[in-house]
Each structure stands twice: as structure tokens, then as C-alpha cells.
Design a protein around this motif. Structure first.
Motif, PDB file in Angstrom:
ATOM      1  N   LYS A  46       0.823  -1.377  -0.226  1.00  0.00           N
ATOM      2  CA  LYS A  46      -0.051  -0.100   0.129  1.00  0.00           C
ATOM      3  C   LYS A  46       1.001   1.278  -0.132  1.00  0.00           C
ATOM      4  CE  LYS A  46      -3.742  -2.285   2.656  1.00  0.00           C
ATOM      5  NZ  LYS A  46      -4.450  -2.561   3.885  1.00  0.00           N
ATOM      6  N   LYS A  47       1.793   1.184   0.750  1.00  0.00           N
ATOM      7  CA  LYS A  47       2.890   2.472   0.761  1.00  0.00           C
ATOM      8  C   LYS A  47       3.550   2.684  -0.500  1.00  0.00           C
ATOM      9  CE  LYS A  47       3.981   1.704   5.807  1.00  0.00           C
ATOM     10  NZ  LYS A  47       4.836   1.180   6.713  1.00  0.00           N
ATOM     11  N   GLN A 107       2.539   1.732  -3.385  1.00  0.00           N
ATOM     12  CA  GLN A 107       1.258   2.348  -4.402  1.00  0.00           C
ATOM     13  C   GLN A 107       1.271   3.728  -4.181  1.00  0.00           C
ATOM     14  OE1 GLN A 107      -0.688   0.144  -6.653  1.00  0.00           O
ATOM     15  NE2 GLN A 107       1.312  -0.759  -6.222  1.00  0.00           N
ATOM     16  N   GLU A 108       1.325   4.144  -2.840  1.00  0.00           N
ATOM     17  CA  GLU A 108       1.192   5.638  -2.582  1.00  0.00           C
ATOM     18  C   GLU A 108       2.256   6.296  -3.262  1.00  0.00           C
ATOM     19  OE1 GLU A 108       0.950   5.985   1.620  1.00  0.00           O
ATOM     20  OE2 GLU A 108      -1.203   5.150   1.513  1.00  0.00           O
ATOM     21  N   GLN A 109       3.655   5.615  -3.272  1.00  0.00           N
ATOM     22  CA  GLN A 109       4.593   6.353  -3.878  1.00  0.00           C
ATOM     23  C   GLN A 109       4.926   5.975  -5.336  1.00  0.00           C
ATOM     24  OE1 GLN A 109       8.451   6.068  -1.847  1.00  0.00           O
ATOM     25  NE2 GLN A 109       7.510   6.301   0.015  1.00  0.00           N
ATOM     26  N   LYS A 110       3.503   5.666  -5.941  1.00  0.00           N
ATOM     27  CA  LYS A 110       3.528   5.500  -7.400  1.00  0.00           C
ATOM     28  C   LYS A 110       4.600   4.266  -7.903  1.00  0.00           C
ATOM     29  CE  LYS A 110       0.889   9.108  -8.002  1.00  0.00           C
ATOM     30  NZ  LYS A 110      -0.373   8.870  -7.101  1.00  0.00           N
ATOM     31  N   GLU A 111       4.926   3.287  -6.983  1.00  0.00           N
ATOM     32  CA  GLU A 111       5.709   2.166  -7.567  1.00  0.00           C
ATOM     33  C   GLU A 111       4.601   0.987  -7.482  1.00  0.00           C
ATOM     34  OE1 GLU A 111       7.757  -0.196  -9.044  1.00  0.00           O
ATOM     35  OE2 GLU A 111       6.960  -1.156  -7.576  1.00  0.00           O
ATOM     36  N   TYR A 112       4.399   0.552  -8.977  1.00  0.00           N
ATOM     37  CA  TYR A 112       3.262  -0.392  -9.218  1.00  0.00           C
ATOM     38  C   TYR A 112       4.018  -1.598  -9.727  1.00  0.00           C
ATOM     39  CZ  TYR A 112       0.591   3.948  -9.068  1.00  0.00           C
ATOM     40  OH  TYR A 112      -0.053   5.064  -8.829  1.00  0.00           O
ATOM     41  N   SER A 128       6.422  -3.678  -6.931  1.00  0.00           N
ATOM     42  CA  SER A 128       5.682  -3.897  -5.520  1.00  0.00           C
ATOM     43  C   SER A 128       4.564  -4.960  -5.904  1.00  0.00           C
ATOM     44  CB  SER A 128       4.847  -2.598  -5.316  1.00  0.00           C
ATOM     45  OG  SER A 128       3.959  -2.197  -6.193  1.00  0.00           O
ATOM     46  N   LYS A 129       3.911  -5.107  -7.014  1.00  0.00           N
ATOM     47  CA  LYS A 129       3.187  -6.361  -7.507  1.00  0.00           C
ATOM     48  C   LYS A 129       3.840  -7.588  -7.455  1.00  0.00           C
ATOM     49  CE  LYS A 129      -0.387  -5.739  -9.291  1.00  0.00           C
ATOM     50  NZ  LYS A 129      -1.985  -5.816  -9.149  1.00  0.00           N
ATOM     51  N   ILE A 143      11.996   4.533  -4.595  1.00  0.00           N
ATOM     52  CA  ILE A 143      11.112   4.665  -3.245  1.00  0.00           C
ATOM     53  C   ILE A 143      11.812   5.380  -2.320  1.00  0.00           C
ATOM     54  CG2 ILE A 143       9.403   2.998  -3.951  1.00  0.00           C
ATOM     55  CD1 ILE A 143      10.993   1.533  -1.674  1.00  0.00           C
TER      56      ILE A 143
END
Length: 114
Positions: free
Chosen positions: A22-23, A25-30, A33-34, A86
């Protein structure tokens, strides 16, 4: 005994990675992170399958898969940590993942030799 420890640790780690996801994703790392989310949550899923294994060989096979998923998770964590994608300290996640990898390696080795 070790099996319950690894079950608890892998489940707890998965929950922490979900929060980290979730964190990220907030930093626009998609992308990374997936990948991390998939491998880290797969550790515990395979541990659970191993504990319900139909045979010793099945148990070892599933625990080996868990170990591979833990190593993959460690890779993604280290990659995120060393990249400039990040701004988070991932050292605690890395430490936990290393500990899980050590436990799984020990379980597999011990089961194979006993």
C-alpha cells in the motif's frame, strides 16, 4: 515446532508486505511492488500446503517452493532498497525475509536428511 514457527512468521510477513505494498502504491511504484506482493504472500500459502502434504516428498517439495518464493521476495526487497524508486527504509523487511529463508532452508535440509 519449526513448522508452526514458519507458519506464523510467513503469515505475519505477508501481512506486513501487504501494508508495504500500500505504501509503495502511494509512492507510485506499481511494477516491483506487485511482484513482491505475489512472491511474499506465496511463501505462507506454500507453507500451508506443505503442512497438509500427502507425503514427505510433497512436504519437502512445497517447502522448497516456499523457500524459492522467499528468495524471490528478498530479491525484490533488495532491488527496491537499492534503487531510487522509493523513499522507504526496507531493512526490517529484508531482515525478516532473510530469517524466513534461513528457517525454510533448515526445514528442507533437515527433512531431506532425516
Amino acid at each position: 515446532m519449526k513448522n508452526s514457527i514458519i507458519k506464523e512468521k510467513s503469515f505475519s510477513f505477508a501481512l506486513e508486505i501487504i501494508d508495504l505494498y500500500k505504501k509503495l502504491q502511494e509512492q507510485k511504484e506499481y511494477i516491483l511492488s506487485k511482484q513482491l506482493l505475489r512472491s511474499a504472500t506465496s511463501i505462507g500459502a506454500n507453507v500451508n500446503e506443505a503442512l497438509a502434504g500427502e507425503s514427505r516428498a510433497d512436504f519437502v517439495h512445497k517447502m522448497t517452493i516456499s523457500n524459492k518464493e522467499a528468495r524471490e521476495s528478498l530479491y525484490w526487497l533488495e532491488l527496491l532498497d537499492k534503487s531510487s524508486l522509493i523513499e522507504l527504509d526496507l531493512s526490517e523487511y529484508i531482515n525478516q525475509c532473510q530469517e524466513i529463508t534461513k528457517i525454510l532452508t533448515s526445514i528442507v535440509k533437515t527433512t531431506k536428511t532425516s
